[in-house]
Design an enzyme around this catalytic site. Structure first.
Site, mmCIF file in Angstrom:
data_model
loop_
_atom_site.group_PDB
_atom_site.id
_atom_site.type_symbol
_atom_site.label_atom_id
_atom_site.label_comp_id
_atom_site.label_asym_id
_atom_site.label_seq_id
_atom_site.Cartn_x
_atom_site.Cartn_y
_atom_site.Cartn_z
ATOM 1 N N ARG A 40 21.271 -16.940 32.125
ATOM 2 C CA ARG A 40 21.466 -15.756 32.913
ATOM 3 C C ARG A 40 22.863 -15.672 33.518
ATOM 4 O O ARG A 40 23.247 -14.681 34.095
ATOM 5 C CB ARG A 40 20.444 -15.742 34.069
ATOM 6 N N ASP A 100 30.897 -25.894 27.486
ATOM 7 C CA ASP A 100 31.043 -27.257 27.975
ATOM 8 C C ASP A 100 30.984 -28.212 26.772
ATOM 9 O O ASP A 100 31.963 -28.350 26.049
ATOM 10 C CB ASP A 100 29.930 -27.502 29.003
ATOM 11 N N GLY A 102 29.367 -27.665 24.110
ATOM 12 C CA GLY A 102 29.311 -26.828 22.911
ATOM 13 C C GLY A 102 27.919 -26.722 22.316
ATOM 14 O O GLY A 102 27.685 -25.925 21.404
ATOM 15 N N THR A 104 25.083 -25.462 23.453
ATOM 16 C CA THR A 104 24.427 -24.160 23.605
ATOM 17 C C THR A 104 24.994 -23.131 22.634
ATOM 18 O O THR A 104 24.245 -22.476 21.890
ATOM 19 C CB THR A 104 24.591 -23.640 25.050
ATOM 20 N N LYS A 128 35.632 -25.554 29.014
ATOM 21 C CA LYS A 128 35.902 -26.949 29.398
ATOM 22 C C LYS A 128 36.140 -27.756 28.125
ATOM 23 O O LYS A 128 35.303 -28.554 27.717
ATOM 24 C CB LYS A 128 34.697 -27.520 30.160
ATOM 25 N N ARG A 162 24.804 -17.550 42.752
ATOM 26 C CA ARG A 162 25.137 -16.560 41.732
ATOM 27 C C ARG A 162 25.843 -15.350 42.337
ATOM 28 O O ARG A 162 26.653 -14.690 41.691
ATOM 29 C CB ARG A 162 23.865 -16.048 41.047
#
Ligand code: 5GP
Ligand code: MG
Length: 173
Positions: A40, A100, A102, A104, A128, A162
């Site tokens: 999200r 980060d 990678g 995902t 990152k 958020r």
């Protein structure tokens, strides 16, 4: 104790979002784009980005859940929400908050590739690079960040922060 330190101001973020939008406008001129936001953490970034676009864009979201596997240090990744629109033949742009390791984005790339898009690219607000485990191609980057855990501008820590308009580094003192 948690400590927040301002990292990117609202103005800096909007400047970077505008630069990304300009590049997207050039690259996709005359085309129709399907933007796929990864839920999200991207919802604020995506909202700012699409309002700077001059290409016709559809927007849909994909949900991913990641968790550590007990004994090993490997991650398990599953789909929690699929897209509602077809992907086949479309120019697709994946939008993610932070790239980060990678894992995902790699998962989402492979998942969407199976549906045969005309093209498939990646846009991230924060990259990152130093922490990458899986090499993923990324076309549009807002900020390069060497270290630190960040929150704000849609990005949470345990569902908190958020709502912050800026991006902060979160330290655990
Ligand atoms: P990856 O699969 O590339 O390792 O991780 C990407 C996901 O990890 C991002 O979508 C984000 O949810 C989370 N993540 C990575 N770095 C940070 C960070 O600094 N702050 C927060 N809040 N989440 C992060
Ligand atoms: Mg995320």
């Amino acid at each position: 104790m948690e400590k927040l330190t301002l990292l990117y101001s609202r103005a800096e973020i909007l400047e970077r979002v505008s630069e990304i939008a300009k590049k997207i406008n050039r690259d996709y001129r005359g085309k129709r784009l399907l933007i796929v936001g990864i839920l999200r953490g991207t919802f604020i970034f995506l909202a700012d980005l699409i309002r700077q676009l001059q290409v016709e864009a559809e927007v849909d979201f994909i949900g991913i859940s990641t968790y550590e596997l007990g004994s090993q240090s490997s991650q398990q990744i599953t789909l929690t929400k699929d897209l509602q629109v077809p992907v086949s033949g479309k120019d697709v742009l994946i939008v993610e908050d932070i790239l980060d390791t990678g894992v995902t984005v790699d998962f989402v790339l492979k998942f969407l590739q199976q549906r045969q898009p005309a093209s498939l690219k990646v846009c991230v607000l924060i990259d990152k690079k130093e922490r990458r485990v899986i090499d993923v191609p990324v076309e549009y980057v807002g900020f390069d960040l060497a270290q630190g855990f960040v929150v704000g501008y849609g990005i949470d820590f345990a569902e908190r922060y958020r709502w912050l308009s800026e991006i902060y580094r979160l330290d655990f003192a």
